[in-house]
Design an enzyme around this catalytic site. Structure first.
Site, PDB file in Angstrom:
ATOM      1  N   GLY A  22      37.086  31.388  48.447  1.00 22.47           N
ATOM      2  CA  GLY A  22      37.583  32.598  47.772  1.00 22.47           C
ATOM      3  C   GLY A  22      39.071  32.796  47.917  1.00 22.47           C
ATOM      4  O   GLY A  22      39.543  33.918  48.135  1.00 22.47           O
ATOM      5  N   ARG A  25      42.547  34.837  45.070  1.00 22.08           N
ATOM      6  CA  ARG A  25      43.176  36.169  45.022  1.00 22.08           C
ATOM      7  C   ARG A  25      42.825  36.912  46.319  1.00 22.08           C
ATOM      8  O   ARG A  25      42.060  36.424  47.152  1.00 22.08           O
ATOM      9  CB  ARG A  25      42.706  36.968  43.800  1.00 22.08           C
ATOM     10  CG  ARG A  25      41.209  37.180  43.733  1.00 22.08           C
ATOM     11  CD  ARG A  25      40.799  38.056  42.556  1.00 22.08           C
ATOM     12  NE  ARG A  25      39.380  38.344  42.640  1.00 22.08           N
ATOM     13  CZ  ARG A  25      38.437  37.725  41.929  1.00 22.08           C
ATOM     14  NH1 ARG A  25      38.780  36.798  41.062  1.00 22.08           N
ATOM     15  NH2 ARG A  25      37.172  38.040  42.082  1.00 22.08           N
ATOM     16  N   ASN A  90      35.320  33.395  53.282  1.00 21.98           N
ATOM     17  CA  ASN A  90      35.887  34.665  52.814  1.00 21.98           C
ATOM     18  C   ASN A  90      35.285  35.139  51.491  1.00 21.98           C
ATOM     19  O   ASN A  90      35.219  36.349  51.240  1.00 21.98           O
ATOM     20  CB  ASN A  90      37.410  34.496  52.676  1.00 21.98           C
ATOM     21  CG  ASN A  90      38.021  35.567  51.820  1.00 21.98           C
ATOM     22  OD1 ASN A  90      38.215  36.694  52.267  1.00 21.98           O
ATOM     23  ND2 ASN A  90      38.315  35.238  50.560  1.00 21.98           N
ATOM     24  N   TYR A 156      24.678  44.898  49.898  1.00 19.39           N
ATOM     25  CA  TYR A 156      25.880  44.223  50.433  1.00 19.39           C
ATOM     26  C   TYR A 156      25.927  44.332  51.955  1.00 19.39           C
ATOM     27  O   TYR A 156      26.102  43.323  52.651  1.00 19.39           O
ATOM     28  CB  TYR A 156      27.092  44.891  49.796  1.00 19.39           C
ATOM     29  CG  TYR A 156      28.453  44.534  50.339  1.00 19.39           C
ATOM     30  CD1 TYR A 156      28.999  43.261  50.148  1.00 19.39           C
ATOM     31  CD2 TYR A 156      29.228  45.489  51.011  1.00 19.39           C
ATOM     32  CE1 TYR A 156      30.275  42.952  50.615  1.00 19.39           C
ATOM     33  CE2 TYR A 156      30.500  45.184  51.470  1.00 19.39           C
ATOM     34  CZ  TYR A 156      31.020  43.927  51.274  1.00 19.39           C
ATOM     35  OH  TYR A 156      32.284  43.618  51.726  1.00 19.39           O
TER      36      TYR A 156
HETATM   37  N1  LIG Z   1      38.881  44.341  49.806  1.00 18.13           N
HETATM   38  C1  LIG Z   1      38.178  45.093  50.631  1.00 18.13           C
HETATM   39  O1  LIG Z   1      38.365  46.337  50.667  1.00 18.13           O
HETATM   40  C2  LIG Z   1      37.161  44.483  51.558  1.00 18.13           C
HETATM   41  C3  LIG Z   1      36.569  45.303  52.539  1.00 18.13           C
HETATM   42  C4  LIG Z   1      35.630  44.766  53.405  1.00 18.13           C
HETATM   43  C5  LIG Z   1      35.278  43.432  53.295  1.00 18.13           C
HETATM   44  N2  LIG Z   1      35.847  42.644  52.327  1.00 18.13           N
HETATM   45  C6  LIG Z   1      35.410  41.239  52.248  1.00 18.13           C
HETATM   46  O2  LIG Z   1      36.563  40.398  52.220  1.00 18.13           O
HETATM   47  C7  LIG Z   1      36.280  39.226  51.435  1.00 18.13           C
HETATM   48  C8  LIG Z   1      37.348  39.056  50.360  1.00 18.13           C
HETATM   49  O3  LIG Z   1      37.362  40.209  49.551  1.00 18.13           O
HETATM   50  P1  LIG Z   1      38.515  40.520  48.492  1.00 18.13           P
HETATM   51  O4  LIG Z   1      38.588  41.989  48.415  1.00 18.13           O
HETATM   52  O5  LIG Z   1      39.723  39.713  48.765  1.00 18.13           O
HETATM   53  O6  LIG Z   1      37.784  40.009  47.137  1.00 18.13           O
HETATM   54  P2  LIG Z   1      38.378  39.598  45.687  1.00 18.13           P
HETATM   55  O7  LIG Z   1      39.714  40.172  45.475  1.00 18.13           O
HETATM   56  O8  LIG Z   1      37.290  39.931  44.730  1.00 18.13           O
HETATM   57  O9  LIG Z   1      38.466  38.006  45.815  1.00 18.13           O
HETATM   58  C9  LIG Z   1      37.250  37.307  46.039  1.00 18.13           C
HETATM   59  C10 LIG Z   1      37.499  35.817  46.036  1.00 18.13           C
HETATM   60  O10 LIG Z   1      36.212  35.171  46.205  1.00 18.13           O
HETATM   61  C11 LIG Z   1      35.933  34.367  45.052  1.00 18.13           C
HETATM   62  N3  LIG Z   1      34.498  34.439  44.747  1.00 18.13           N
HETATM   63  C12 LIG Z   1      33.776  35.540  44.403  1.00 18.13           C
HETATM   64  N4  LIG Z   1      32.503  35.194  44.145  1.00 18.13           N
HETATM   65  C13 LIG Z   1      32.425  33.852  44.331  1.00 18.13           C
HETATM   66  C14 LIG Z   1      31.386  32.906  44.189  1.00 18.13           C
HETATM   67  N5  LIG Z   1      30.145  33.267  43.818  1.00 18.13           N
HETATM   68  N6  LIG Z   1      31.645  31.594  44.454  1.00 18.13           N
HETATM   69  C15 LIG Z   1      32.896  31.214  44.817  1.00 18.13           C
HETATM   70  N7  LIG Z   1      33.918  32.066  44.980  1.00 18.13           N
HETATM   71  C16 LIG Z   1      33.692  33.359  44.725  1.00 18.13           C
HETATM   72  C17 LIG Z   1      36.798  34.975  43.920  1.00 18.13           C
HETATM   73  O11 LIG Z   1      37.069  34.053  42.862  1.00 18.13           O
HETATM   74  P3  LIG Z   1      36.087  33.940  41.563  1.00 18.13           P
HETATM   75  O12 LIG Z   1      35.687  35.340  41.187  1.00 18.13           O
HETATM   76  O13 LIG Z   1      36.928  33.240  40.522  1.00 18.13           O
HETATM   77  O14 LIG Z   1      34.934  33.097  41.991  1.00 18.13           O
HETATM   78  C18 LIG Z   1      38.054  35.303  44.711  1.00 18.13           C
HETATM   79  O15 LIG Z   1      38.820  34.138  44.948  1.00 18.13           O
HETATM   80  C19 LIG Z   1      34.869  39.418  50.879  1.00 18.13           C
HETATM   81  O16 LIG Z   1      33.939  38.727  51.695  1.00 18.13           O
HETATM   82  C20 LIG Z   1      34.635  40.921  50.969  1.00 18.13           C
HETATM   83  O17 LIG Z   1      33.268  41.247  51.094  1.00 18.13           O
HETATM   84  C21 LIG Z   1      36.764  43.143  51.447  1.00 18.13           C
END
Ligand SMILES: NC(=O)c1ccc[n+]([C@@H]2O[C@H](COP(=O)([O-])OP(=O)(O)OC[C@H]3O[C@@H](n4cnc5c(N)ncnc54)[C@H](OP(=O)(O)O)[C@@H]3O)[C@@H](O)[C@H]2O)c1
Length: 256
Positions: A22, A25, A90, A156
């Site tokens: 991931g 972005r 991630n 989730y």
């Molecule tokens: N942002 C927050 O507030 C927050 C809070 C708590 C936990 N988290 C956790 O932190 C991690 C990253 O979150 P983020 O906010 O940076 O998310 P994001 O901005 O949506 O980025 C997610 C990344 O994962 C990839 N991805 C999503 N689904 C995928 C799949 N099925 N197979 C392969 N790649 C996949 C996306 O690319 P594609 O869509 O092109 O596949 C992207 O590169 C996640 O595990 C999330 O649960 C985030």
């Protein structure tokens, strides 16, 4: 003596082969950037490279929700990096529903695949070589929402709770082989995925829009805040840390 190469750290990952899921972005892209700055060879993944995969990182398109996706990533890591020293699971995310009973069956399964089983499957392909080398570092990314269990996100948080439990168990199993396994747990972070999810939640529940003001440290997180914690756990500075869960949330969420 350690050479300071940038504002955030050192060249302590020179010679390390890093895999980050991931990384196109958000938090994943920040981890990739910091690892590149610190000298690592980095391979990252997403379903497509339409985001902003940091320059200098290798990229493989694969869906982590499937066994075939995990196999494609492990094969690419072997072919392009020659193996993996450090891996960050991630990729993840969630879409809120009005209530628990509104979450369809296939969405529960999808969340398990994305936020839990993706790590299990990929680890199962990477760990045998780490065991042979008697070294390796694994970091799983969870969510500070786990102990809060908000009903729109139960699919989730249940999957991330399973991930945390699995991560602790794997740490015990692999410690005798010199492999460290830890979890990093972000609070609310300004990423494309995070913003979209919070917008969708605010549409279901208007009270959610005001939450930015209640982070004790006065702001929501930036992707680099989480990446710093991940790199610390992956570095030799954390060589006596395994089975831990580092919460990085500005002090917002109750825990333990
Ligand atoms: N942002 C927050 O507030 C927050 C809070 C708590 C936990 N988290 C956790 O932190 C991690 C990253 O979150 P983020 O906010 O940076 O998310 P994001 O901005 O949506 O980025 C997610 C990344 O994962 C990839 N991805 C999503 N689904 C995928 C799949 N099925 N197979 C392969 N790649 C996949 C996306 O690319 P594609 O869509 O092109 O596949 C992207 O590169 C996640 O595990 C999330 O649960 C985030």
């Amino acid at each position: 003596m350690t050479t300071i190469e940038n504002g955030s750290g050192t060249r302590e990952f020179v010679g390390k082969r890093a895999l980050v899921t991931g990384g196109s972005r958000g938090i994943g892209a920040a981890i990739v950037r910091q690892l590149l700055d610190a000298g690592a060879d980095v391979l990252t993944t997403a379903r497509s490279a339409t985001g902003s995969v940091p320059e200098g990182a290798g990229f493989v398109a694969a869906d982590v929700r499937t066994r075939a996706g995990a196999e494609a990533i492990a094969t690419a890591a072997q072919e392009r990096l020659g193996g993996v020293d450090v891996v960050v699971h991630n990729a993840g995310g969630a879409r809120p529903y009005e209530s628990t009973s509104a979450i369809p069956d296939e969405e529960w399964q999808d969340q398990l695949d994305l936020n839990y089983l993706a790590s299990v499957r990929l680890d199962s392909l990477l760990v045998p070589a780490m065991r042979e080398r008697r070294s390796g570092v694994i970091v799983h990314v969870s969510s500070a929402a786990v102990p809060v269990t908000p009903p729109p996100f139960l699919h989730y948080t249940a999957a991330k709770a399973a991930l945390e439990n699995y991560s602790r168990g794997l740490a015990s199993e692999l410690a005798p082989f010199g492999i460290r396994v830890n979890t990093v747990t972000p609070g609310r972070v300004a990423t494309p995925g995070g913003e979209l999810t919070r917008e969708q939640w605010a549409q279901l529940d208007r009270t959610q829009g005001e939450n930015d003001t209640i982070v004790p440290l006065g702001r929501i997180g930036q992707p680099d805040d989480i990446a710093h914690a991940v790199l610390f756990l992956m570095s030799d500075r954390a060589s006596w840390l395994t089975g831990s869960n580092l919460v990085v949330d500005g002090g917002e969420f109750p825990r333990g």
